[in-house]
Write a protein that holds these residues in place. Structure first.
Motif, PDB file in Angstrom:
ATOM      1  N   GLN A   2       0.807  -1.208   0.000  1.00  0.00           N
ATOM      2  CA  GLN A   2       0.000   0.000   0.000  1.00  0.00           C
ATOM      3  C   GLN A   2       0.846   1.266   0.000  1.00  0.00           C
ATOM      4  O   GLN A   2       0.458   2.278  -0.563  1.00  0.00           O
ATOM      5  CB  GLN A   2      -0.928   0.020   1.226  1.00  0.00           C
ATOM      6  CG  GLN A   2      -1.918  -1.111   1.255  1.00  0.00           C
ATOM      7  CD  GLN A   2      -2.929  -0.992   0.146  1.00  0.00           C
ATOM      8  OE1 GLN A   2      -3.447   0.071  -0.117  1.00  0.00           O
ATOM      9  NE2 GLN A   2      -3.192  -2.089  -0.528  1.00  0.00           N
ATOM     10  N   HIS A   3       2.022   1.202   0.651  1.00  0.00           N
ATOM     11  CA  HIS A   3       2.850   2.403   0.779  1.00  0.00           C
ATOM     12  C   HIS A   3       4.265   2.008   1.173  1.00  0.00           C
ATOM     13  O   HIS A   3       4.454   1.052   1.907  1.00  0.00           O
ATOM     14  CB  HIS A   3       2.243   3.324   1.850  1.00  0.00           C
ATOM     15  CG  HIS A   3       2.734   4.722   1.795  1.00  0.00           C
ATOM     16  ND1 HIS A   3       2.304   5.609   0.848  1.00  0.00           N
ATOM     17  CD2 HIS A   3       3.617   5.398   2.552  1.00  0.00           C
ATOM     18  CE1 HIS A   3       2.906   6.781   1.040  1.00  0.00           C
ATOM     19  NE2 HIS A   3       3.712   6.658   2.082  1.00  0.00           N
ATOM     20  N   GLY A   4       5.252   2.716   0.679  1.00  0.00           N
ATOM     21  CA  GLY A   4       6.642   2.513   1.070  1.00  0.00           C
ATOM     22  C   GLY A   4       7.224   3.839   1.521  1.00  0.00           C
ATOM     23  O   GLY A   4       6.964   4.869   0.903  1.00  0.00           O
ATOM     24  N   MET A   5       8.002   3.841   2.597  1.00  0.00           N
ATOM     25  CA  MET A   5       8.530   5.081   3.163  1.00  0.00           C
ATOM     26  C   MET A   5       9.925   4.861   3.714  1.00  0.00           C
ATOM     27  O   MET A   5      10.298   3.738   4.042  1.00  0.00           O
ATOM     28  CB  MET A   5       7.636   5.567   4.316  1.00  0.00           C
ATOM     29  CG  MET A   5       6.200   5.820   3.945  1.00  0.00           C
ATOM     30  SD  MET A   5       5.153   5.971   5.412  1.00  0.00           S
ATOM     31  CE  MET A   5       4.901   4.265   5.823  1.00  0.00           C
ATOM     32  N   ILE A   6      10.694   5.934   3.820  1.00  0.00           N
ATOM     33  CA  ILE A   6      11.955   5.925   4.552  1.00  0.00           C
ATOM     34  C   ILE A   6      11.940   7.101   5.513  1.00  0.00           C
ATOM     35  O   ILE A   6      11.218   8.072   5.308  1.00  0.00           O
ATOM     36  CB  ILE A   6      13.188   6.012   3.622  1.00  0.00           C
ATOM     37  CG1 ILE A   6      13.173   7.299   2.813  1.00  0.00           C
ATOM     38  CG2 ILE A   6      13.276   4.797   2.731  1.00  0.00           C
ATOM     39  CD1 ILE A   6      14.457   7.568   2.051  1.00  0.00           C
ATOM     40  N   GLU A  20      -1.212  -4.589   2.746  1.00  0.00           N
ATOM     41  CA  GLU A  20      -2.545  -5.040   3.128  1.00  0.00           C
ATOM     42  C   GLU A  20      -2.534  -6.557   3.061  1.00  0.00           C
ATOM     43  O   GLU A  20      -2.118  -7.140   2.059  1.00  0.00           O
ATOM     44  CB  GLU A  20      -3.603  -4.481   2.176  1.00  0.00           C
ATOM     45  CG  GLU A  20      -5.004  -4.839   2.582  1.00  0.00           C
ATOM     46  CD  GLU A  20      -6.057  -4.177   1.714  1.00  0.00           C
ATOM     47  OE1 GLU A  20      -7.193  -4.644   1.734  1.00  0.00           O
ATOM     48  OE2 GLU A  20      -5.722  -3.200   1.021  1.00  0.00           O
ATOM     49  N   ILE A  21      -2.957  -7.213   4.141  1.00  0.00           N
ATOM     50  CA  ILE A  21      -2.925  -8.676   4.187  1.00  0.00           C
ATOM     51  C   ILE A  21      -4.339  -9.228   4.340  1.00  0.00           C
ATOM     52  O   ILE A  21      -5.251  -8.534   4.778  1.00  0.00           O
ATOM     53  CB  ILE A  21      -2.018  -9.185   5.323  1.00  0.00           C
ATOM     54  CG1 ILE A  21      -2.507  -8.698   6.686  1.00  0.00           C
ATOM     55  CG2 ILE A  21      -0.582  -8.754   5.088  1.00  0.00           C
ATOM     56  CD1 ILE A  21      -1.768  -9.304   7.860  1.00  0.00           C
ATOM     57  N   GLU A  22      -4.491 -10.503   3.967  1.00  0.00           N
ATOM     58  CA  GLU A  22      -5.803 -11.153   4.024  1.00  0.00           C
ATOM     59  C   GLU A  22      -6.210 -11.485   5.456  1.00  0.00           C
ATOM     60  O   GLU A  22      -7.354 -11.298   5.857  1.00  0.00           O
ATOM     61  CB  GLU A  22      -5.781 -12.439   3.204  1.00  0.00           C
ATOM     62  CG  GLU A  22      -5.530 -12.206   1.729  1.00  0.00           C
ATOM     63  CD  GLU A  22      -5.250 -13.494   0.973  1.00  0.00           C
ATOM     64  OE1 GLU A  22      -5.227 -14.580   1.592  1.00  0.00           O
ATOM     65  OE2 GLU A  22      -5.039 -13.406  -0.242  1.00  0.00           O
ATOM     66  N   ASP A  23      -5.257 -12.040   6.232  1.00  0.00           N
ATOM     67  CA  ASP A  23      -5.510 -12.455   7.608  1.00  0.00           C
ATOM     68  C   ASP A  23      -4.163 -12.624   8.304  1.00  0.00           C
ATOM     69  O   ASP A  23      -3.119 -12.414   7.687  1.00  0.00           O
ATOM     70  CB  ASP A  23      -6.321 -13.759   7.654  1.00  0.00           C
ATOM     71  CG  ASP A  23      -5.694 -14.867   6.830  1.00  0.00           C
ATOM     72  OD1 ASP A  23      -4.484 -15.144   7.024  1.00  0.00           O
ATOM     73  OD2 ASP A  23      -6.389 -15.454   5.987  1.00  0.00           O
ATOM     74  N   LEU A  24      -4.150 -13.018   9.567  1.00  0.00           N
ATOM     75  CA  LEU A  24      -2.896 -13.120  10.313  1.00  0.00           C
ATOM     76  C   LEU A  24      -1.973 -14.229   9.803  1.00  0.00           C
ATOM     77  O   LEU A  24      -0.776 -14.212  10.060  1.00  0.00           O
ATOM     78  CB  LEU A  24      -3.174 -13.305  11.803  1.00  0.00           C
ATOM     79  CG  LEU A  24      -3.831 -12.098  12.482  1.00  0.00           C
ATOM     80  CD1 LEU A  24      -4.109 -12.396  13.953  1.00  0.00           C
ATOM     81  CD2 LEU A  24      -2.980 -10.863  12.341  1.00  0.00           C
ATOM     82  N   GLY A  25      -2.484 -15.174   9.046  1.00  0.00           N
ATOM     83  CA  GLY A  25      -1.657 -16.233   8.489  1.00  0.00           C
ATOM     84  C   GLY A  25      -1.062 -15.898   7.130  1.00  0.00           C
ATOM     85  O   GLY A  25      -0.268 -16.659   6.587  1.00  0.00           O
ATOM     86  N   HIS A  26      -1.437 -14.751   6.585  1.00  0.00           N
ATOM     87  CA  HIS A  26      -0.994 -14.353   5.242  1.00  0.00           C
ATOM     88  C   HIS A  26       0.530 -14.297   5.122  1.00  0.00           C
ATOM     89  O   HIS A  26       1.108 -14.818   4.162  1.00  0.00           O
ATOM     90  CB  HIS A  26      -1.604 -12.995   4.901  1.00  0.00           C
ATOM     91  CG  HIS A  26      -1.414 -12.583   3.485  1.00  0.00           C
ATOM     92  ND1 HIS A  26      -2.418 -12.041   2.746  1.00  0.00           N
ATOM     93  CD2 HIS A  26      -0.349 -12.613   2.658  1.00  0.00           C
ATOM     94  CE1 HIS A  26      -1.985 -11.765   1.536  1.00  0.00           C
ATOM     95  NE2 HIS A  26      -0.711 -12.105   1.454  1.00  0.00           N
ATOM     96  N   VAL A  27       1.202 -13.695   6.069  1.00  0.00           N
ATOM     97  CA  VAL A  27       2.660 -13.547   6.005  1.00  0.00           C
ATOM     98  C   VAL A  27       3.336 -14.913   6.037  1.00  0.00           C
ATOM     99  O   VAL A  27       4.237 -15.187   5.240  1.00  0.00           O
ATOM    100  CB  VAL A  27       3.172 -12.641   7.153  1.00  0.00           C
ATOM    101  CG1 VAL A  27       4.688 -12.608   7.180  1.00  0.00           C
ATOM    102  CG2 VAL A  27       2.612 -11.234   7.006  1.00  0.00           C
ATOM    103  N   ALA A  28       2.901 -15.792   6.917  1.00  0.00           N
ATOM    104  CA  ALA A  28       3.494 -17.124   7.022  1.00  0.00           C
ATOM    105  C   ALA A  28       3.310 -17.903   5.718  1.00  0.00           C
ATOM    106  O   ALA A  28       4.242 -18.575   5.248  1.00  0.00           O
ATOM    107  CB  ALA A  28       2.889 -17.888   8.193  1.00  0.00           C
TER     108      ALA A  28
END
Length: 68
Positions: A2-6, A20-28
């Motif tokens: 959604q956004h990238g910053m420094i 933006e993720i679907e649910d808490l298991g999305h990253v895994a």
């Protein structure tokens, strides 16, 4: 993503990516699939040489946040 910053003040070379993720298991699930991609594996190995630390934060929007 959604956004990238420094940061412009403070610690040098600190970056933030907002996803933006679907649910808490999305990253895994995403990390488990990445090991099958040779280019991603190589990039991760190169980043390991320069990244001091990485953290993941799960955030929710506040009621007054602008909607997308």
């Amino acid at each position: 993503m959604q956004h990238g910053m420094i940061t412009s003040v403070g610690r040098l070379y600190e970056g933030w990516n907002v996803w933006e993720i679907e649910d808490l298991g999305h990253v895994a699930r995403a990390m488990a699939r990445m090991i099958h991609h040779l280019e991603t594996t190589r990039a991760t190995e190169m980043l390991a040489e320069v990244v001091e630390y990485e953290s993941i934060h799960y955030l929710d929007s506040l009621p007054f946040s602008p909607s997308t």
